[in-house]
Write a protein that holds these residues in place. Sequence first.
Motif, PDB file in Angstrom:
ATOM      1  N   LEU A 140     -18.731   9.828 -60.932  1.00 12.09           N
ATOM      2  CA  LEU A 140     -19.667  10.490 -61.836  1.00 12.09           C
ATOM      3  C   LEU A 140     -20.193   9.539 -62.900  1.00 12.09           C
ATOM      4  O   LEU A 140     -21.363   9.612 -63.307  1.00 12.09           O
ATOM      5  CB  LEU A 140     -18.986  11.693 -62.500  1.00 12.09           C
ATOM      6  N   VAL A 141     -19.336   8.630 -63.353  1.00 15.56           N
ATOM      7  CA  VAL A 141     -19.760   7.647 -64.360  1.00 15.56           C
ATOM      8  C   VAL A 141     -20.698   6.619 -63.740  1.00 15.56           C
ATOM      9  O   VAL A 141     -21.787   6.332 -64.270  1.00 15.56           O
ATOM     10  CB  VAL A 141     -18.529   6.946 -64.974  1.00 15.56           C
ATOM     11  N   LEU A 142     -20.301   6.049 -62.614  1.00 18.91           N
ATOM     12  CA  LEU A 142     -21.091   4.984 -61.986  1.00 18.91           C
ATOM     13  C   LEU A 142     -22.432   5.499 -61.472  1.00 18.91           C
ATOM     14  O   LEU A 142     -23.425   4.761 -61.466  1.00 18.91           O
ATOM     15  CB  LEU A 142     -20.301   4.352 -60.842  1.00 18.91           C
ATOM     16  N   ALA A 143     -22.480   6.752 -61.024  1.00 14.02           N
ATOM     17  CA  ALA A 143     -23.707   7.300 -60.445  1.00 14.02           C
ATOM     18  C   ALA A 143     -24.815   7.461 -61.484  1.00 14.02           C
ATOM     19  O   ALA A 143     -25.983   7.648 -61.114  1.00 14.02           O
ATOM     20  CB  ALA A 143     -23.419   8.645 -59.782  1.00 14.02           C
ATOM     21  N   ARG A 144     -24.487   7.376 -62.753  1.00 10.99           N
ATOM     22  CA  ARG A 144     -25.499   7.487 -63.803  1.00 10.99           C
ATOM     23  C   ARG A 144     -26.168   6.142 -64.103  1.00 10.99           C
ATOM     24  O   ARG A 144     -27.088   6.074 -64.917  1.00 10.99           O
ATOM     25  CB  ARG A 144     -24.871   8.054 -65.075  1.00 10.99           C
ATOM     26  N   LEU A 145     -25.691   5.093 -63.472  1.00  9.71           N
ATOM     27  CA  LEU A 145     -26.219   3.755 -63.717  1.00  9.71           C
ATOM     28  C   LEU A 145     -27.226   3.372 -62.640  1.00  9.71           C
ATOM     29  O   LEU A 145     -27.181   3.870 -61.526  1.00  9.71           O
ATOM     30  CB  LEU A 145     -25.073   2.743 -63.738  1.00  9.71           C
ATOM     31  N   CYS A 149     -37.207   2.448 -64.989  1.00 11.04           N
ATOM     32  CA  CYS A 149     -36.827   2.960 -63.681  1.00 11.04           C
ATOM     33  C   CYS A 149     -35.356   3.343 -63.632  1.00 11.04           C
ATOM     34  O   CYS A 149     -34.481   2.499 -63.444  1.00 11.04           O
ATOM     35  CB  CYS A 149     -37.144   1.948 -62.578  1.00 11.04           C
ATOM     36  N   ASP A 150     -35.074   4.625 -63.804  1.00 10.55           N
ATOM     37  CA  ASP A 150     -33.701   5.111 -63.839  1.00 10.55           C
ATOM     38  C   ASP A 150     -32.916   4.753 -62.583  1.00 10.55           C
ATOM     39  O   ASP A 150     -31.701   4.547 -62.629  1.00 10.55           O
ATOM     40  CB  ASP A 150     -33.694   6.634 -64.015  1.00 10.55           C
ATOM     41  N   THR A 151     -33.608   4.694 -61.443  1.00  9.41           N
ATOM     42  CA  THR A 151     -32.913   4.436 -60.188  1.00  9.41           C
ATOM     43  C   THR A 151     -32.550   2.964 -60.026  1.00  9.41           C
ATOM     44  O   THR A 151     -31.443   2.627 -59.632  1.00  9.41           O
ATOM     45  CB  THR A 151     -33.770   4.886 -58.999  1.00  9.41           C
TER      46      THR A 151
END
Length: 411
Positions: free
Chosen positions: A11-16, A75-77
Motif C-alpha cells: 500500500l505504501v509503495l503503490a502510491r509512488l 505524472c503521478d504514474t
Amino acid sequence: MDSLTDDICALVLARLPIKIFTGFKLVCKQWKSIVESPFFRKLFMSMHQNSASSSWSIMSTDHVDPEMVGYYNQCDTWGLKRPLGSFIKSFLNHKNRNHKYIRVSAVAYSDVGWILIYAMSKTNEKSSLYVANPVSHECVEIFIDFLPKGFERIRFCLWQWGIATRVENGILLGYTVVVVNQRLSNTKLSCLIYSSETGLWSLDTSFSNYYYCQNSISLNGNLHWLAQNNDYQEVVLSMDFYTNSTGSDRCRVSPFPDLGRTTKFKRSCTPCHGFLMYMNIVCATKVDGSLEEKLCVWRLQSEGWQLISEISPGPILTSFNYSSMTINPFDAKTAYFWSMEQKSLLYINLHNGKSVFYNQFELTSDGRTMIPAHDPRAVISLKNAYTEQVDLIPFVLPQWLYRIPNTVRRV
C-alpha cells in the motif's frame, strides 16, 4: 519497515511513481517479491487508473527530434519532470554514441510505451532493429539477418513499420513487429512479421488488394493503417496479430464514414480510451437545401464506425487555416487543432463546442514554445516546425512498466 506486513508495504509503495519503486527491488528480497507480485501490479494500476495527469505526446517519424506536441507534468504514474520526446531523443543519441550509424530513428510506437528503432549503418550493409523503452532504457535487438528470401535488405524509405503487443490480465505476453512494403509502383503489399514468441520472421500477403499504408497505430494487439484500396478510396486497414484466425481472416477494412462528402482536414486517426477515433469537418445538406458544416467524431466499433459527436465547429476553426491534430487520448471530449499561419493552438470541447484559443507563446532555450494547459501542473510544448503535411503518431505511457521479452533466436 521490517515490522510491516507485505500488504501494508504494498500500500505504501503503490502510491509512488513507477520510476521510484522499481529501484526498491534492489533493497531486499522482500521488497523485490512485493513489487513483482501480481497483487502489487493490480493494486498499483487500480490506484492510478483515474490519474488525470498521464503524460502523452504526438510524435513524427519524419524528424530527428520526434516530438511535435507533448502534454506532460509530474505524472503521478511515472514521476516524469520532462517531456517524453526528450527521453526518446536522448535514447536515440545514446544508441548512436559511437557514430556507427548514419540514421537512428524511432519508426513506430506501441500502446505500452515502447518504441521501435531502426538504425542504418554507415556502410548500408547491415541495419539494426531495436525494441526499447525510452524511459527505463531497456532495449532488445531484433536480428534482421535471417529474413525470408528476397527480403534480406530492408531499406528505410520503402517500408512502413508497426509494433503490436499482447497483454492479458495486466501481463505482457509478447510483441509483434510488422514491416509493410509501400512501394507506390506496386499494388500488392508485402508484410513481414516478427514474433517475440518464436524469434522468427515470416511473410504475409494479406494486404494484396491495398497499397500506400501510412504510419501505424498500435492498439489492443491490433495495428491500424491509413491505406488506399484499388479504387483509390481511403480506408483504415486493421490487423489483429493475436487472433486465432490466419491470413486475410484477421485483416479488417473500414472505409471512412465520410467518403464522397466534402471534408476540411487530411484524414487521420487517433486512439482514445481503447478505441480508434476519427474526426473531420463535414459539409451536410440541410432540409432547405443549404449547406452547413459539422465537426464530427466517429469511433471504430466491431460493427463499423459509430458517430459519437456532431457539433458546430465555430467561426475560429472555420475562418482560419487550422489542421486537426488529435483527440486527447485520456479525454474523449477534448480535441486539438493547430494553425501554422496563426501560430496558435485551439482546444475544442466536443460536447458543447466551447473553445480555448492560445496564441501567446514563450520561446525556451531548447527551441520549444510553452503554454499552460488546463491542468496548472502541466505544460503543453509545440515544435516550431509543425506543418500539416507531417504524419503524426500518438504516444502514451502505460500504467505499468512492462518488461520487454527477449526471445530472439539465432539460426
